[in-house]
Motif scaffolding. Sequence first.
Motif, PDB file in Angstrom:
ATOM      1  N   THR A   8     -54.204  31.348  45.761  1.00 39.15           N
ATOM      2  CA  THR A   8     -54.349  31.022  44.340  1.00 39.15           C
ATOM      3  C   THR A   8     -53.821  29.622  44.043  1.00 39.15           C
ATOM      4  N   LEU A   9     -52.682  29.266  44.634  1.00 40.74           N
ATOM      5  CA  LEU A   9     -52.144  27.914  44.459  1.00 40.74           C
ATOM      6  C   LEU A   9     -53.095  26.866  45.031  1.00 40.74           C
ATOM      7  N   ALA A  10     -53.632  27.138  46.206  1.00 40.57           N
ATOM      8  CA  ALA A  10     -54.551  26.181  46.840  1.00 40.57           C
ATOM      9  C   ALA A  10     -55.803  25.986  45.994  1.00 40.57           C
ATOM     10  N   ALA A  58     -59.797  33.164  41.642  1.00 41.46           N
ATOM     11  CA  ALA A  58     -59.039  33.479  42.858  1.00 41.46           C
ATOM     12  C   ALA A  58     -58.054  34.611  42.596  1.00 41.46           C
ATOM     13  N   ALA A  59     -57.368  34.556  41.452  1.00 41.51           N
ATOM     14  CA  ALA A  59     -56.428  35.621  41.087  1.00 41.51           C
ATOM     15  C   ALA A  59     -57.150  36.950  40.934  1.00 41.51           C
ATOM     16  N   ALA A  60     -58.337  36.929  40.333  1.00 41.81           N
ATOM     17  CA  ALA A  60     -59.115  38.167  40.181  1.00 41.81           C
ATOM     18  C   ALA A  60     -59.539  38.712  41.546  1.00 41.81           C
ATOM     19  N   GLY A  61     -59.970  37.822  42.427  1.00 41.60           N
ATOM     20  CA  GLY A  61     -60.353  38.258  43.771  1.00 41.60           C
ATOM     21  C   GLY A  61     -59.181  38.847  44.541  1.00 41.60           C
ATOM     22  N   ARG A  64     -59.352  23.065  42.781  1.00 44.32           N
ATOM     23  CA  ARG A  64     -60.495  23.185  41.878  1.00 44.32           C
ATOM     24  C   ARG A  64     -60.138  23.423  40.421  1.00 44.32           C
ATOM     25  N   GLY A  65     -58.860  23.543  40.095  1.00 46.09           N
ATOM     26  CA  GLY A  65     -58.465  23.666  38.702  1.00 46.09           C
ATOM     27  C   GLY A  65     -58.187  25.091  38.251  1.00 46.09           C
ATOM     28  N   PHE A  66     -57.861  25.208  36.946  1.00 45.59           N
ATOM     29  CA  PHE A  66     -57.379  26.473  36.382  1.00 45.59           C
ATOM     30  C   PHE A  66     -58.435  27.579  36.386  1.00 45.59           C
ATOM     31  N   ARG A  98     -52.329  19.469  39.464  1.00 44.62           N
ATOM     32  CA  ARG A  98     -53.500  18.985  40.213  1.00 44.62           C
ATOM     33  C   ARG A  98     -53.681  17.467  40.126  1.00 44.62           C
ATOM     34  N   ASP A  99     -53.683  16.920  38.920  1.00 46.44           N
ATOM     35  CA  ASP A  99     -53.907  15.477  38.760  1.00 46.44           C
ATOM     36  C   ASP A  99     -52.852  14.661  39.494  1.00 46.44           C
TER      37      ASP A  99
END
Length: 149
Positions: free
Chosen positions: A23-25, A38-41, A30-32, A117-118
């Motif tokens: 999830t962090l990666a 990812a969290a849902a998966g 790719r952003g929020f 991310r930025d």
Amino acid sequence: MSFKFLLTSLVVVLLPGTGVIYTLAVGLGRGFRASIAAAAGCTLGILPAALACIAASGMLLNVLNPKLSLFFLAFLPQFIAPDAAHATASLVWLAAVFMAMTFVVFVVYGAFAASARDYVIRRPSVMKWIKRSFAGTLGFLEAKLATSN
């Protein structure tokens, strides 16, 4: 549902594992919005462990996250009384609560990663350090798993 279950679940969910790293990666890369997917998966990935606990089937153990297997097979049943009238329904409810907690915590991890991310993308040296950290963490987890009983 007991406070002990909620506290134990929160501790397990907060411990960094493969889902947190993923999830962090994704949040960093790719952003929020992508981190929410990812969290849902990762949250849906809990289902095999929950089903293995509820159906007492060990067939899926080789493909499960060891942290989830430990939680669902060793800890979760302890929160249900042996003589409970609706043990299966209680296990399903507790698994759903655990999944909801997982989703919320992973979304927070993703939001953190997306907000950083930025900063990370603009600095290649930081990105290199993060990739090495993820690789080292996964390597450490693999070594720990390989040497555990």
